[in-house]
Design a protein around this motif. Structure first.
Motif, PDB file in Angstrom:
ATOM      1  N   MET A   1       0.847  -1.193   0.000  1.00 58.01           N
ATOM      2  CA  MET A   1       0.000   0.000   0.000  1.00 58.01           C
ATOM      3  C   MET A   1       0.880   1.240   0.000  1.00 58.01           C
ATOM      4  SD  MET A   1      -2.970   1.347  -0.090  1.00 58.01           S
ATOM      5  CE  MET A   1      -3.899  -0.161   0.043  1.00 58.01           C
ATOM      6  N   ALA A   2       0.476   2.205  -0.772  1.00 55.42           N
ATOM      7  CA  ALA A   2       1.247   3.421  -0.910  1.00 55.42           C
ATOM      8  C   ALA A   2       1.259   4.187   0.394  1.00 55.42           C
ATOM      9  CB  ALA A   2       0.667   4.273  -2.034  1.00 55.42           C
ATOM     10  N   SER A   3       2.249   5.057   0.525  1.00 55.77           N
ATOM     11  CA  SER A   3       2.412   5.832   1.749  1.00 55.77           C
ATOM     12  C   SER A   3       1.300   6.843   1.941  1.00 55.77           C
ATOM     13  CB  SER A   3       3.772   6.547   1.724  1.00 55.77           C
ATOM     14  OG  SER A   3       3.846   7.398   0.595  1.00 55.77           O
ATOM     15  N   ASN A   4       0.614   7.235   0.870  1.00 56.90           N
ATOM     16  CA  ASN A   4      -0.466   8.220   0.986  1.00 56.90           C
ATOM     17  C   ASN A   4      -1.809   7.548   1.212  1.00 56.90           C
ATOM     18  OD1 ASN A   4      -0.553   7.097  -1.567  1.00 56.90           O
ATOM     19  ND2 ASN A   4      -1.305   8.966  -2.556  1.00 56.90           N
ATOM     20  N   ALA A   5      -1.815   6.413   1.938  1.00 54.47           N
ATOM     21  CA  ALA A   5      -3.041   5.672   2.197  1.00 54.47           C
ATOM     22  C   ALA A   5      -3.984   6.497   3.053  1.00 54.47           C
ATOM     23  CB  ALA A   5      -2.717   4.344   2.879  1.00 54.47           C
ATOM     24  N   ASN A   6      -5.261   6.356   2.785  1.00 50.29           N
ATOM     25  CA  ASN A   6      -6.299   7.070   3.510  1.00 50.29           C
ATOM     26  C   ASN A   6      -7.195   6.083   4.239  1.00 50.29           C
ATOM     27  OD1 ASN A   6      -6.022   9.959   2.179  1.00 50.29           O
ATOM     28  ND2 ASN A   6      -5.983   8.475   0.497  1.00 50.29           N
ATOM     29  N   ARG A   7      -7.794   6.562   5.321  1.00 51.77           N
ATOM     30  CA  ARG A   7      -8.773   5.755   6.041  1.00 51.77           C
ATOM     31  C   ARG A   7     -10.172   6.297   5.783  1.00 51.77           C
ATOM     32  NH1 ARG A   7      -4.791   5.243  10.368  1.00 51.77           N
ATOM     33  NH2 ARG A   7      -4.216   3.049  10.529  1.00 51.77           N
ATOM     34  N   LEU A   8     -11.152   5.486   6.108  1.00 51.55           N
ATOM     35  CA  LEU A   8     -12.529   5.914   6.001  1.00 51.55           C
ATOM     36  C   LEU A   8     -12.815   6.998   7.040  1.00 51.55           C
ATOM     37  CD1 LEU A   8     -14.202   2.390   5.595  1.00 51.55           C
ATOM     38  CD2 LEU A   8     -13.535   3.992   3.784  1.00 51.55           C
ATOM     39  N   HIS A   9     -13.980   7.605   6.938  1.00 47.35           N
ATOM     40  CA  HIS A   9     -14.359   8.670   7.872  1.00 47.35           C
ATOM     41  C   HIS A   9     -14.359   8.128   9.304  1.00 47.35           C
ATOM     42  CE1 HIS A   9     -16.772  11.818   9.802  1.00 47.35           C
ATOM     43  NE2 HIS A   9     -16.452  12.586   8.764  1.00 47.35           N
ATOM     44  N   PRO A  10     -13.913   8.914  10.300  1.00 46.49           N
ATOM     45  CA  PRO A  10     -13.874   8.432  11.693  1.00 46.49           C
ATOM     46  C   PRO A  10     -15.213   7.910  12.196  1.00 46.49           C
ATOM     47  CG  PRO A  10     -12.632  10.459  11.486  1.00 46.49           C
ATOM     48  CD  PRO A  10     -13.283  10.234  10.164  1.00 46.49           C
ATOM     49  N   LEU A  11     -16.312   8.490  11.739  1.00 48.94           N
ATOM     50  CA  LEU A  11     -17.618   7.994  12.168  1.00 48.94           C
ATOM     51  C   LEU A  11     -17.834   6.545  11.728  1.00 48.94           C
ATOM     52  CD1 LEU A  11     -20.028  11.027  11.576  1.00 48.94           C
ATOM     53  CD2 LEU A  11     -19.324  10.031  13.765  1.00 48.94           C
ATOM     54  N   THR A  12     -17.139   6.135  10.667  1.00 49.22           N
ATOM     55  CA  THR A  12     -17.255   4.755  10.207  1.00 49.22           C
ATOM     56  C   THR A  12     -16.786   3.797  11.287  1.00 49.22           C
ATOM     57  OG1 THR A  12     -16.905   5.446   7.916  1.00 49.22           O
ATOM     58  CG2 THR A  12     -16.566   3.122   8.420  1.00 49.22           C
ATOM     59  N   GLY A  13     -15.698   4.155  11.966  1.00 52.54           N
ATOM     60  CA  GLY A  13     -15.198   3.306  13.041  1.00 52.54           C
ATOM     61  C   GLY A  13     -16.217   3.139  14.149  1.00 52.54           C
ATOM     62  N   ALA A  14     -16.861   4.244  14.549  1.00 51.64           N
ATOM     63  CA  ALA A  14     -17.877   4.157  15.596  1.00 51.64           C
ATOM     64  C   ALA A  14     -19.065   3.320  15.137  1.00 51.64           C
ATOM     65  CB  ALA A  14     -18.327   5.565  15.984  1.00 51.64           C
ATOM     66  N   MET A  15     -19.491   3.506  13.871  1.00 47.83           N
ATOM     67  CA  MET A  15     -20.647   2.750  13.362  1.00 47.83           C
ATOM     68  C   MET A  15     -20.322   1.261  13.256  1.00 47.83           C
ATOM     69  SD  MET A  15     -21.767   5.529  10.452  1.00 47.83           S
ATOM     70  CE  MET A  15     -23.150   4.612   9.821  1.00 47.83           C
ATOM     71  N   MET A  16     -19.110   0.934  12.805  1.00 50.13           N
ATOM     72  CA  MET A  16     -18.714  -0.473  12.729  1.00 50.13           C
ATOM     73  C   MET A  16     -18.636  -1.092  14.106  1.00 50.13           C
ATOM     74  SD  MET A  16     -15.794  -0.682   9.755  1.00 50.13           S
ATOM     75  CE  MET A  16     -16.243  -0.542   8.026  1.00 50.13           C
ATOM     76  N   ALA A  17     -18.105  -0.341  15.080  1.00 45.58           N
ATOM     77  CA  ALA A  17     -18.002  -0.866  16.445  1.00 45.58           C
ATOM     78  C   ALA A  17     -19.392  -1.143  17.016  1.00 45.58           C
ATOM     79  CB  ALA A  17     -17.240   0.119  17.319  1.00 45.58           C
ATOM     80  N   LEU A  18     -20.345  -0.219  16.809  1.00 42.48           N
ATOM     81  CA  LEU A  18     -21.700  -0.421  17.312  1.00 42.48           C
ATOM     82  C   LEU A  18     -22.373  -1.617  16.643  1.00 42.48           C
ATOM     83  CD1 LEU A  18     -22.971   3.270  17.530  1.00 42.48           C
ATOM     84  CD2 LEU A  18     -22.484   1.727  19.438  1.00 42.48           C
ATOM     85  N   ARG A  19     -22.230  -1.716  15.328  1.00 41.45           N
ATOM     86  CA  ARG A  19     -22.887  -2.804  14.614  1.00 41.45           C
ATOM     87  C   ARG A  19     -22.302  -4.154  14.987  1.00 41.45           C
ATOM     88  NH1 ARG A  19     -22.683  -2.294   8.285  1.00 41.45           N
ATOM     89  NH2 ARG A  19     -20.495  -2.764   8.718  1.00 41.45           N
ATOM     90  N   ARG A  20     -20.985  -4.239  14.996  1.00 40.67           N
ATOM     91  CA  ARG A  20     -20.348  -5.506  15.370  1.00 40.67           C
ATOM     92  C   ARG A  20     -20.584  -5.822  16.842  1.00 40.67           C
ATOM     93  NH1 ARG A  20     -18.421  -8.555  10.964  1.00 40.67           N
ATOM     94  NH2 ARG A  20     -17.621  -7.117   9.374  1.00 40.67           N
ATOM     95  N   GLY A  21     -20.625  -4.773  17.677  1.00 43.41           N
ATOM     96  CA  GLY A  21     -20.890  -4.989  19.095  1.00 43.41           C
ATOM     97  C   GLY A  21     -22.282  -5.542  19.324  1.00 43.41           C
TER      98      GLY A  21
END
Length: 545
Positions: A1-21
């Motif tokens: 992966m290139a050094s300029n890799a991007n992540r998804l929006h921070p809210l995505t992390g919270a939504m994934m945590a809630l859904r998986r939780g």
């Protein structure tokens, strides 16, 4: 992966945590319930297990969701769009820009309120979305789409320059060698980032579209409605009370048990009519919700669209990826003088599992025709019809089918209390007009740059295919066609196929005409490919509507 890799929006992390939780919290209830039934776990032990496993599962699920978020990255490199994902099993994908057909953006109500969007990348020949970014900010989604398109243009132009250089050094003038058709996007390459509005669906046109279009996919709505409204005490567990009440006005039974066959047929007819009406209403609502606010614009050499009331969709249709353009209408739309225009690309489209996309959902037929002419350069054409023998073939086919219906009705009267089997003879009366309508709606035109094919009555489709988009021209002859000296020509492009969008086919023309069209199409295909190898334009213009 290139050094300029991007992540998804921070809210995505919270939504994934809630859904998986939540999933992790729910799974122990299922497991303990199954264990109690199979292993005989007593109630007290089951409750104790739930008190331990459910919180633990919630923590593990939330942790997995966060890990997935942090392990998901994407990057736009010079040649590819790279996506890396996975927690326990890592997956890395590199998608070359030249394979990208569409970059689509969708937003539900909650996502629009939060400023989030889903980005989907579709590639050539794919039946599924190649990559999905769920979720990024709205601005980031626009940036991704714009940059991917610019880099796709750069890759196409570089490849085209190499092709033209090779064509200059090769003996392409000899006439019979195959030349690969390049793809161009000179307009976007000039950096034209402003969008010009080409078409906007008016409220009256949206209502006409909703009233005149019927989507069989909405048939599941009445079934769901029946499952909710069904009364188990009505006499039939799968028939709601209101169906019996409505059928009762026309001689229907009060209950299925012990009802005569005539009354049951009335009940079935009433239920079918109600199902059709409910499906029609659901279809109209679907059309309004999905095509509300439809707008089509031009950005460089791309068509940019947006639509939707509850969930907003937007995306681009590169004109250099378009395989064919189709004008569609049905009898009701023809009666009021309206039609729609669809384009077909080689990849996965947002309308279905194929590449069919609406460029003009519904408008006055003259307006659609002008747009199609501006897009393809093909004006109204004089069609050649099918062979007169085809009409006889269709008459025989439909007459045999009608006789079969009458015979089936007569057989039913032998084993039931039904009478008046002769009413089925209406199918025999309908056979000649059905054969005529099928025959008169067939036609084709072989032009200098395009082949135009018309077919269908209930959903008539007039398809314009540039020769340089043709993959194969094949001749098909059934046993009955061989006896009559007829043939059908299938003009295949690189488009994905769906159940409702089969290959454009010239049906039932004389064998000699089929051979002539086949030879003409093959020669003009070679000529078009050689001309395209030297051309700098996309072959489809969108300068005016």
């Amino acid at each position: 992966m290139a050094s300029n890799a991007n992540r998804l929006h921070p809210l995505t992390g919270a939504m994934m945590a809630l859904r998986r939780g939540f999933t992790g919290f729910s799974v122990p209830f299922f497991l303990v319930g199954v264990g109690s039934g199979i292993l005989g776990i007593d109630a007290d032990l089951a409750i104790d297990l739930l008190f331990v496993l459910s919180p633990l599962g919630s923590v593990v699920g939330a942790g997995y969701g966060l890990a997935y978020y942090y392990r998901f990255t994407y990057a736009l490199t010079a040649d590819t769009f790279d996506v890396t994902s996975g927690v326990l099993s890592r997956r890395a994908r590199e998608i070359p820009y030249r394979r990208v057909q569409n970059v689509d953006i969708s937003q539900g109500i909650v996502q629009r309120l939060l400023g989030l969007a889903v980005v989907s990348l579709e590639t050539a020949g794919g039946g599924n979305t190649e990559a999905t970014l769920r979720f990024v900010s709205s601005d980031e989604a626009d940036r991704i789409r714009s940059e991917i398109r610019q880099r796709t243009v750069a890759a196409d132009n570089a490849s085209d320059a190499a092709d033209r250089s090779a064509a200059t050094d090769s003996p392409s003038e000899t006439g019979d060698e195959d030349v690969t058709a390049p793809r161009h996007d000179s307009g976007a390459a000039r950096g034209d980032r402003s969008a010009t509005l080409l078409f906007e669906l008016e409220v009256s046109e949206l209502l006409v579209y909703a009233v005149t279009a019927f989507r069989w996919g909405a048939a599941g709505f009445p079934i769901l409605l029946v499952s909710i409204l069904t009364d188990a005490d009505s006499g039939a567990g799968f028939v709601p009370d209101f169906v019996f009440e409505t059928a009762g006005f026309v001689g229907g039974p009060e209950s299925i048990d012990g009802a005569p066959v005539d009354a049951l047929l009335i009940l079935a007819a009433v239920a079918a009519l109600q199902w059709f009406v409910a499906t029609y209403v659901a279809s109209a609502l679907y059309t309004i919700v999905n095509y509300y606010g439809f707008r089509l614009g031009r950005q460089g050499n791309d068509l940019i669209y947006e639509r939707g009331l509850l969930q907003r969709y937007s995306g681009s249709i590169p004109t250099d990826k378009i395989q064919s353009v189709t004008i569609t209408d049905n009898p009701l739309q023809r009666l009021v003088g309206y039609a729609g225009l669809w384009v077909e690309t080689a990849g996965h489209g947002p309308e279905s599992s194929g590449g069919n996309q609406s460029a003009v959902p519904m408008a006055a037929e003259s307006r659609v025709q002008r747009f199609a002419t501006a897009l393809t350069g093909v004006d109204r054409t004089d069609f050649r019809g099918a062979s007169p023998l085809a009409r006889r073939r269709y008459l025989v086919r439909y007459s045999l089918l009608a006789v079969g219906v009458v015979g089936l009705a007569f057989a039913v009267t032998r084993v039931t209390d039904l009478e008046r089997w002769y009413l089925a003879a209406i199918a025999v009366v309908a056979a000649p007009p059905a054969a005529h309508l099928k025959y008169v709606n067939l036609g084709y035109h072989v032009g200098d740059d395009h082949v135009v094919i018309r077919r269908g009555f209930w959903r008539r489709r007039t398809t314009v295919i540039p020769y340089y988009r043709v993959q194969t021209i094949s001749t098909r002859r059934s046993v009955f066609q061989r006896r009559l000296g007829l043939a059908s020509l299938v003009v295949d492009t690189a488009s994905s196929r769906t159940f409702s969008w089969s290959e454009p086919t010239i049906y039932d023309i004389d064998l000699e005409d089929a051979r002539a069209v086949h030879d003409t199409g093959r020669k003009r295909l070679r000529t078009a490919l050689r001309e395209r190898a030297r051309a700098d334009d996309s072959g489809l213009t969108i300068d005016s509507t």
